[in-house]
Write an enzyme that holds these catalytic residues in place. Structure first.
Site, PDB file in Angstrom:
ATOM      1  N   ASN A  85     -10.244   0.405   1.346  1.00 28.27           N
ATOM      2  CA  ASN A  85      -8.799   0.461   1.136  1.00 28.27           C
ATOM      3  C   ASN A  85      -8.513  -0.113  -0.251  1.00 28.27           C
ATOM      4  O   ASN A  85      -8.724  -1.299  -0.484  1.00 28.27           O
ATOM      5  CB  ASN A  85      -8.114  -0.358   2.240  1.00 28.27           C
ATOM      6  CG  ASN A  85      -6.600  -0.405   2.088  1.00 28.27           C
ATOM      7  OD1 ASN A  85      -6.053  -0.059   1.049  1.00 28.27           O
ATOM      8  ND2 ASN A  85      -5.918  -0.850   3.138  1.00 28.27           N
ATOM      9  N   HIS A 104      -2.623   7.271   2.831  1.00 26.73           N
ATOM     10  CA  HIS A 104      -3.156   5.991   2.354  1.00 26.73           C
ATOM     11  C   HIS A 104      -4.423   5.683   3.131  1.00 26.73           C
ATOM     12  O   HIS A 104      -4.457   5.797   4.373  1.00 26.73           O
ATOM     13  CB  HIS A 104      -2.112   4.889   2.556  1.00 26.73           C
ATOM     14  CG  HIS A 104      -2.689   3.526   2.422  1.00 26.73           C
ATOM     15  ND1 HIS A 104      -3.403   3.138   1.313  1.00 26.73           N
ATOM     16  CD2 HIS A 104      -2.703   2.460   3.279  1.00 26.73           C
ATOM     17  CE1 HIS A 104      -3.821   1.891   1.478  1.00 26.73           C
ATOM     18  NE2 HIS A 104      -3.408   1.457   2.665  1.00 26.73           N
ATOM     19  N   CYS A 113       0.810  -1.231   0.000  1.00 25.87           N
ATOM     20  CA  CYS A 113       0.000   0.000   0.000  1.00 25.87           C
ATOM     21  C   CYS A 113       0.838   1.273   0.000  1.00 25.87           C
ATOM     22  O   CYS A 113       0.302   2.362  -0.115  1.00 25.87           O
ATOM     23  CB  CYS A 113      -0.967  -0.019   1.180  1.00 25.87           C
ATOM     24  SG  CYS A 113      -2.172  -1.345   1.031  1.00 25.87           S
TER      25      CYS A 113
HETATM   26  N1  COA Z   1     -17.534  -7.737  12.257  1.00 25.62           N
HETATM   27  C1  COA Z   1     -17.863  -7.912  13.551  1.00 25.62           C
HETATM   28  N2  COA Z   1     -16.967  -8.224  14.496  1.00 25.62           N
HETATM   29  C2  COA Z   1     -15.686  -8.367  14.110  1.00 25.62           C
HETATM   30  C3  COA Z   1     -15.270  -8.191  12.777  1.00 25.62           C
HETATM   31  C4  COA Z   1     -16.257  -7.859  11.834  1.00 25.62           C
HETATM   32  N3  COA Z   1     -15.970  -7.664  10.522  1.00 25.62           N
HETATM   33  N4  COA Z   1     -13.945  -8.386  12.701  1.00 25.62           N
HETATM   34  C5  COA Z   1     -13.524  -8.666  13.944  1.00 25.62           C
HETATM   35  N5  COA Z   1     -14.585  -8.671  14.785  1.00 25.62           N
HETATM   36  C6  COA Z   1     -14.592  -8.925  16.242  1.00 25.62           C
HETATM   37  C7  COA Z   1     -13.405  -9.702  16.703  1.00 25.62           C
HETATM   38  O1  COA Z   1     -13.595 -11.089  16.561  1.00 25.62           O
HETATM   39  C8  COA Z   1     -13.337  -9.275  18.158  1.00 25.62           C
HETATM   40  O2  COA Z   1     -14.287  -9.997  18.899  1.00 25.62           O
HETATM   41  P1  COA Z   1     -13.971 -10.438  20.424  1.00 25.62           P
HETATM   42  O3  COA Z   1     -13.769  -9.143  21.182  1.00 25.62           O
HETATM   43  O4  COA Z   1     -15.190 -11.193  20.796  1.00 25.62           O
HETATM   44  O5  COA Z   1     -12.713 -11.263  20.341  1.00 25.62           O
HETATM   45  C9  COA Z   1     -13.784  -7.826  18.122  1.00 25.62           C
HETATM   46  O6  COA Z   1     -14.534  -7.674  16.902  1.00 25.62           O
HETATM   47  C10 COA Z   1     -12.664  -6.834  18.137  1.00 25.62           C
HETATM   48  O7  COA Z   1     -11.706  -7.273  17.173  1.00 25.62           O
HETATM   49  P2  COA Z   1     -10.403  -6.489  16.901  1.00 25.62           P
HETATM   50  O8  COA Z   1      -9.536  -7.244  15.935  1.00 25.62           O
HETATM   51  O9  COA Z   1      -9.817  -6.087  18.214  1.00 25.62           O
HETATM   52  O10 COA Z   1     -11.006  -5.187  16.192  1.00 25.62           O
HETATM   53  P3  COA Z   1     -10.288  -3.883  15.778  1.00 25.62           P
HETATM   54  O11 COA Z   1     -10.939  -2.725  16.414  1.00 25.62           O
HETATM   55  O12 COA Z   1      -8.782  -3.993  15.879  1.00 25.62           O
HETATM   56  O13 COA Z   1     -10.639  -3.783  14.228  1.00 25.62           O
HETATM   57  C11 COA Z   1      -9.610  -4.079  12.101  1.00 25.62           C
HETATM   58  C12 COA Z   1     -10.193  -4.776  13.312  1.00 25.62           C
HETATM   59  C13 COA Z   1      -9.098  -5.139  11.120  1.00 25.62           C
HETATM   60  C14 COA Z   1     -10.706  -3.252  11.452  1.00 25.62           C
HETATM   61  C15 COA Z   1      -8.458  -3.162  12.585  1.00 25.62           C
HETATM   62  O14 COA Z   1      -7.559  -3.894  13.380  1.00 25.62           O
HETATM   63  C16 COA Z   1      -7.692  -2.543  11.447  1.00 25.62           C
HETATM   64  O15 COA Z   1      -8.207  -1.729  10.699  1.00 25.62           O
HETATM   65  N6  COA Z   1      -6.385  -2.880  11.332  1.00 25.62           N
HETATM   66  C17 COA Z   1      -5.554  -2.285  10.297  1.00 25.62           C
HETATM   67  C18 COA Z   1      -5.918  -2.879   8.983  1.00 25.62           C
HETATM   68  C19 COA Z   1      -5.290  -2.163   7.860  1.00 25.62           C
HETATM   69  O16 COA Z   1      -5.371  -0.969   7.761  1.00 25.62           O
HETATM   70  N7  COA Z   1      -4.641  -2.916   6.948  1.00 25.62           N
HETATM   71  C20 COA Z   1      -4.059  -2.403   5.797  1.00 25.62           C
HETATM   72  C21 COA Z   1      -2.835  -1.640   6.105  1.00 25.62           C
HETATM   73  S1  COA Z   1      -2.161  -1.030   4.620  1.00 25.62           S
END
Ligand code: COA
Length: 349
Positions: free
Chosen positions: A292, A262, A120
């Protein structure tokens, strides 16, 4: 003794064309909630994304790149380029690179054409590469296209990544010019940290998996990400890179009219803006409509903001990216006037 004439400064790379294109197919959060254990509210509040565009079956990254590239050349008022760079994580094939076929389809057969892979961060790495080609006198006009079809590698059943990514392409044209012209790109900061290569991967399809001599599993063929760790790195690396770039140029945070990051996750973008002390209104974010889009995300966001006249000639921009690798990068520019403004519509014009 007669003094030697000082050699003229190396030419700078000056932005002179811009366009974005996304395929017409739309997948909303509600559409995803039909097949995944998720819902619109969770996706919106955790990521800021409402919908994303998805390529049709049979539509590859080069098809999107050609659409954006053609429009960017048109917006520059001159449909030629002597070099074509495609930056992508989802090339049409492992071999050959995607850029040569894109160049030929744009009527630019014979141009230098190659791909840049920095996930990215690819667009900022591509800008630096284009600037280097121009400064070295190797190129005079470069078409740089960021294009990705993440829908081809994301597991549709993985709720942590299927919600984030969309397909799209964004392109700019850079010409040789002067460093003090509007549109000149510079003050680059580029970095990487391969110790964290496992945070964002597609395990199969490369020499590592092939030389191991076994067939890849379903999981190995798909995109995998450790979301929480990526989130933390994205915030700290983007903020540090932005600061380094501002420091190199002697700009204060207040000198930045628009921060164009980004488009990873709205919460990440706002955290970086907060960390830099930039008001959130100066952060260009359009991921609600496209998600994204990988290497396409910065030029797509730029094209939308210019088409909507939010970014105007003379505005000072800070571009910052982060991606798998890990990689990160930033640069600065002052927005130029274009021969033809990008179209306000993101899809088929
Ligand atoms: N819908 C509902 N619940 C979801 C879910 C979804 N799509 N994805 C994860 N969950 C749940 C998890 O299982 C977890 O449940 P639990 O508390 O019972 O274990 C809870 O939501 C929290 O999960 P978590 O991974 O802590 O969420 P988060 O706030 O970190 O959000 C992302 C997850 C992926 C959105 C976030 O981590 C993110 O954006 N990361 C960066 C990704 C990115 O930008 N990548 C590209 C970089 S170039």
């Amino acid at each position: 003794m007669p003094s030697k004439n000082p050699s003229p400064p190396a030419p700078a790379a000056v932005l002179c064309g811009l366009a974005g294109w996304v395929p017409p197919g739309v997948v909303t959060n509600d559409d995803l909630a039909v097949r995944l254990d998720t819902d619109d509210l969770w996706i919106r509040t955790r990521t800021g994304i409402r919908r994303r565009h998805v390529a049709d079956a049979g539509q590859a990254t080069s098809d999107l790149a050609v659409e954006a590239g053609r429009r960017a050349l048109r917006s520059s008022g001159d449909e030629t380029a002597d070099s074509v760079i495609v930056t992508t994580t989802t090339p049409d094939r492992p071999c050959p690179a995607t850029a040569p076929v894109v160049a030929t389809r744009l009527g630019l057969a014979g141009a230098a054409a190659f791909d840049v892979g920095a996930v990215c961060t690819g667009f900022v790495y591509g800008l630096a590469t284009a600037a280097g080609l121009i400064a070295a006198g190797v190129a005079r006009r470069v078409l740089l296209i960021g294009a990705d079809t993440y829908s081809t590698v994301v597991d549709p059943l993985d709720r942590t990544s299927a919600i984030l990514f969309g397909d799209g392409a964004g392109a700019v044209v850079l010409r040789a010019g002067d460093a003090d012209e509007p549109g000149a790109v510079g003050h680059f900061d580029l970095g990487s940290d391969g110790a964290h290569e496992d945070l964002i991967t597609v395990a199969a399809g490369g020499s590592r998996q092939r030389s191991a001599g076994f067939e890849p599993t379903r999981a190995e063929r798909h995109f995998a990400m450790r979301g929480k760790e990526v989130y933390r790195h994205a915030v700290t690396r983007m903020a540090a890179s932005a600061r380094t770039t501002l420091g190199r140029a002697g700009w204060k945070t207040d000198d930045v009219d628009h921060f164009v990051p980004h488009q990873a996750n709205l919460r990440i973008l706002h955290s970086v803006a907060d960390d830099l002390g930039l008001p959130r209104e100066r952060c260009v974010a359009h991921l609600d409509a496209v998600g994204n889009t990988g290497a396409a995300s910065i030029p797509l966001a730029l094209a939308d903001a210019v088409a909507e006249r939010r970014i105007r000639p003379g505005d000072r921009l800070l571009l910052t990216a982060f991606g798998g690798g890990l990689t990160w990068g930033s640069c600065l520019t002052t927005w130029p006037g274009l021969a033809e403004a990008p179209q306000p519509k993101r899809t088929t014009a």
